[in-house]
Design a protein around this motif. Structure first.
Motif: not given
Length: 310
Positions: A204-207, A251-255
């Protein structure tokens, strides 16, 4: 809280168990790591040795970003390279916790720094007359301090999630590094609820930061309507570099983290991208589009710059 683990080490399966592929992995990622450290530290040294660049908040933050990229890659890549030459790939329980903390520490600091850099560009483009007042050295130093503190807090939270868990059975991690989801899968307890906390803390923090960054850049692009053609092109070039870096990292981290605790076969490929490839690409993205950095690098090596360059 005392850990109830009976496991003293974990076995990492790595990217592949095929000896031939492991040799290819070693050669390829040794080159990637050398390029990552060399290019990032080149930017750090160039900016530090160029007073004109160091006085600019944008380049001050860029130097810090390059330093973080070098550190982040160094947490993961050397261990993976060493393991690719070994038949049995293992890491001690303590070493696994250190790698987990350090990886999330530097990644957390970088997430905050990228947000800071977006704010810096917003002030520079949307409030140019107040830029020097708002982004003074005291504020810049404070923002870097916040990045360090935020990264430390983020890494500490990951450790607090994992340390209390009992690891009393399987110790094989189908990955090339220690990370949250593979470790949660090995815990000898129900981690379903904890998985949601992990998703909230990391995913959630990444997003949220990614969405905030995109909104800030949209606001910047709308504000360019009032700028001259030359000013618009310069701002677009700078923002394009920032947006590219943000997308490659977030994007990779959120995935990986914005989902319940589970592991997928593609996770290792995604992890390679944001832990090794992105830190290598960041210096290229910034320097290829930035004449000032390229000129500073050339000057550092004593090369004369033609008057009409760039």
């Amino acid at each position: 809280m005392q850990n109830q683990s009976f496991v003293t080490e974990f076995v990492l399966l790595g990217l592949s168990q095929n000896p031939t592929i492991q040799k290819v992995v070693f050669v390829v990622f040794l080159f990637v790591y050398i390029a990552t450290i060399g290019s990032n530290m080149l930017i750090v040294v160039t900016i530090i040795c160029s007073p004109a660049l160091l006085e600019s908040p944008m380049y001050f933050f860029l130097a810090f970003l390059s330093f973080l990229d070098a550190c982040f890659s160094s947490v993961i890549t050397p261990k993976m390279l060493a393991d690719s030459l070994c038949e049995r790939k293992s890491i001690s329980f303590e070493g696994c916790m250190v790698q987990l903390f350090a990886g999330h520490f530097f990644a957390g600091a970088e997430i905050i720094l990228l947000t800071v850099m977006a704010y810096d560009r917003y002030v520079a483009i949307c409030k140019p007359l107040h830029y020097a007042t708002i982004m003074n050295w005291r504020v810049c130093s404070l923002l870097v301090g916040v990045s360090w503190a935020g990264g430390f807090l983020h890494g500490t939270i990951q450790i607090l999630f994992i340390l209390p868990l009992p690891f009393c059975g399987p110790n094989v991690i189908d990955h090339f590094m220690c990370d949250l989801n593979p470790l949660l899968k090995l815990a000898c307890t129900d981690t379903h609820t904890l998985g949601f906390f992990v998703a909230a803390n990391s995913g959630f923090i990444c997003l949220l930061n990614f969405l905030l960054l995109m909104v800030s850049y949209v606001a910047i692009l709308f504000s360019l309507k009032t700028h001259s053609v030359e000013g618009r092109q310069k701002a677009l070039s700078t923002c394009a570099s920032h947006i590219t870096v943000v997308v490659l990292f977030f994007v990779p981290c959120v995935f990986v983290y914005m989902r319940p605790a589970m592991t997928l076969p593609i996770d290792k490929v995604i992890a390679v991208f944001y832990t090794m490839i992105t830190p290598m690409l960041n210096p290229l993205i910034y320097t290829l589009r930035n004449a000032q950095v390229k000129n500073a690098i050339r000057n550092s090596f004593g090369r004369k710059i033609p008057s009409g360059d760039e």
